[in-house]
Design an enzyme around this catalytic site. Structure first.
Site, short mmCIF file in Angstrom:
data_model
loop_
_atom_site.label_atom_id
_atom_site.label_comp_id
_atom_site.label_asym_id
_atom_site.label_seq_id
_atom_site.Cartn_x
_atom_site.Cartn_y
_atom_site.Cartn_z
N MET A 134 0.85 -1.19 0.00
CA MET A 134 0.00 0.00 0.00
C MET A 134 0.89 1.25 0.00
O MET A 134 1.97 1.25 0.59
CB MET A 134 -0.86 0.03 1.28
CG MET A 134 -1.79 -1.15 1.45
SD MET A 134 -3.31 -0.97 0.54
CE MET A 134 -4.11 0.38 1.41
N LYS A 145 1.55 2.29 -7.01
CA LYS A 145 1.30 1.35 -8.12
C LYS A 145 0.33 1.93 -9.15
O LYS A 145 0.59 1.86 -10.35
CB LYS A 145 0.71 0.03 -7.59
CG LYS A 145 1.62 -0.70 -6.62
CD LYS A 145 1.00 -2.00 -6.16
CE LYS A 145 -0.26 -1.83 -5.33
NZ LYS A 145 -0.05 -1.07 -4.08
N ASP A 158 -6.01 -2.60 -12.97
CA ASP A 158 -5.63 -2.13 -11.63
C ASP A 158 -6.23 -3.04 -10.57
O ASP A 158 -7.22 -3.73 -10.83
CB ASP A 158 -6.11 -0.68 -11.43
CG ASP A 158 -5.39 0.01 -10.28
OD1 ASP A 158 -4.31 -0.48 -9.87
OD2 ASP A 158 -5.89 1.05 -9.81
N GLU A 159 -5.67 -3.05 -9.38
CA GLU A 159 -6.17 -3.86 -8.25
C GLU A 159 -6.34 -5.33 -8.64
O GLU A 159 -7.36 -5.97 -8.34
CB GLU A 159 -7.51 -3.29 -7.74
CG GLU A 159 -7.46 -1.82 -7.36
CD GLU A 159 -6.76 -1.55 -6.03
OE1 GLU A 159 -6.30 -2.51 -5.38
OE2 GLU A 159 -6.66 -0.37 -5.66
N GLN A 202 -5.30 -7.95 -7.49
CA GLN A 202 -5.45 -8.94 -6.42
C GLN A 202 -6.91 -9.32 -6.18
O GLN A 202 -7.19 -10.30 -5.52
CB GLN A 202 -4.80 -8.45 -5.11
CG GLN A 202 -5.53 -7.34 -4.40
CD GLN A 202 -5.18 -5.95 -4.92
OE1 GLN A 202 -4.45 -5.79 -5.88
NE2 GLN A 202 -5.70 -4.93 -4.26
N CYS A 226 9.54 -2.77 11.26
CA CYS A 226 8.45 -2.11 11.97
C CYS A 226 7.10 -2.78 11.74
O CYS A 226 6.13 -2.47 12.42
CB CYS A 226 8.35 -0.65 11.55
SG CYS A 226 9.85 0.30 11.93
ZN ZN Z 1 10.39 0.94 9.68
#
Ligand code: ZN
Length: 204
Positions: free
Chosen positions: A20, A24, A90-91, A93, A182
């Site tokens: 995300m 793209k 597009d999209e 997935q 993270c």
């Molecule tokens: Zn990070």
């Protein structure tokens, strides 16, 4: 025979993938616009599931948009491509495993096919049919975002709300781009809490 930098007289598949907020859709629109400037016939599809921004256009988070057809399933695409030389999706997935055979067929017909989609879900699991599309495509672009916690290059979509669906359509607020370090699929705390903003801001 002279070698050519660009394929001539054959089709091919380009895949633009990443997490995300990696740009793209912007990249898809950029490539399609460039083809339109060259007066190539361009058509773009997106799944009907994605109603964000506008009914009949592909839109990126940055506000770029382009007219598109909404399709319920990948098998609707061949009947709508007409004489298009360049086909965008597009999209990807959301269009399921049938999309692979469809884009192969379009490329075999001599068309340039450009497909954009998420490569992983919020749990880090490859998001079909992107793995298969990457395998059969000639050109692959994997975009990185910027980690919203530490600023490193990010390839993961962190979900910051605890809900069950594999993807929360049109809810970009429910995600943050994160780097490998993270990102934590079992922790739904948004960036502010990770950084301790709010409580600790006065101490810095
Ligand atoms: Zn990070």
């Amino acid at each position: 025979m002279t070698p050519s930098l660009q394929p001539v007289g054959v089709g091919w598949i380009e895949v633009i993938t990443g997490c995300m907020f990696s740009g793209k859709t912007e990249e898809l629109i950029r490539r399609l616009r460039r083809a339109q400037f060259a007066r190539q016939r361009v058509v773009v599809f997106k799944p009907g599931i994605d109603n964000r921004y506008a009914e009949d256009s592909v839109g990126s988070h940055s506000g770029q948009r382009m007219r598109s057809f909404q399709v319920e399933r990948a098998t609707d695409i061949p009947g709508l491509v007409g004489e298009a030389q360049v086909v965008g999706v597009d999209e990807a997935q959301f269009l399921g495993p049938e999309l692979v055979e469809i884009v192969e067929r379009l490329a075999n017909e001599g068309r340039r096919v450009i497909v954009a989609g998420l490569d992983m879900d919020y749990r880090g699991v490859p998001f079909e049919p992107l793995p298969q599309l990457l395998a059969v495509s000639e050109y692959i672009t994997k975009n990185l975002a910027i980690c919203m916690v530490c600023g490193n290059p990010a390839d993961r979509s962190q979900r910051v709300v605890n809900r069950d669906a594999r993807f929360l359509v049109g809810e970009s607020d429910a995600y943050e781009a994160r780097c490998r370090r993270c990102w934590d699929p079992n922790n739904f705390e948004p960036r502010q809490e990770q950084l301790g903003l709010g409580q600790n801001l006065s101490e810095t």
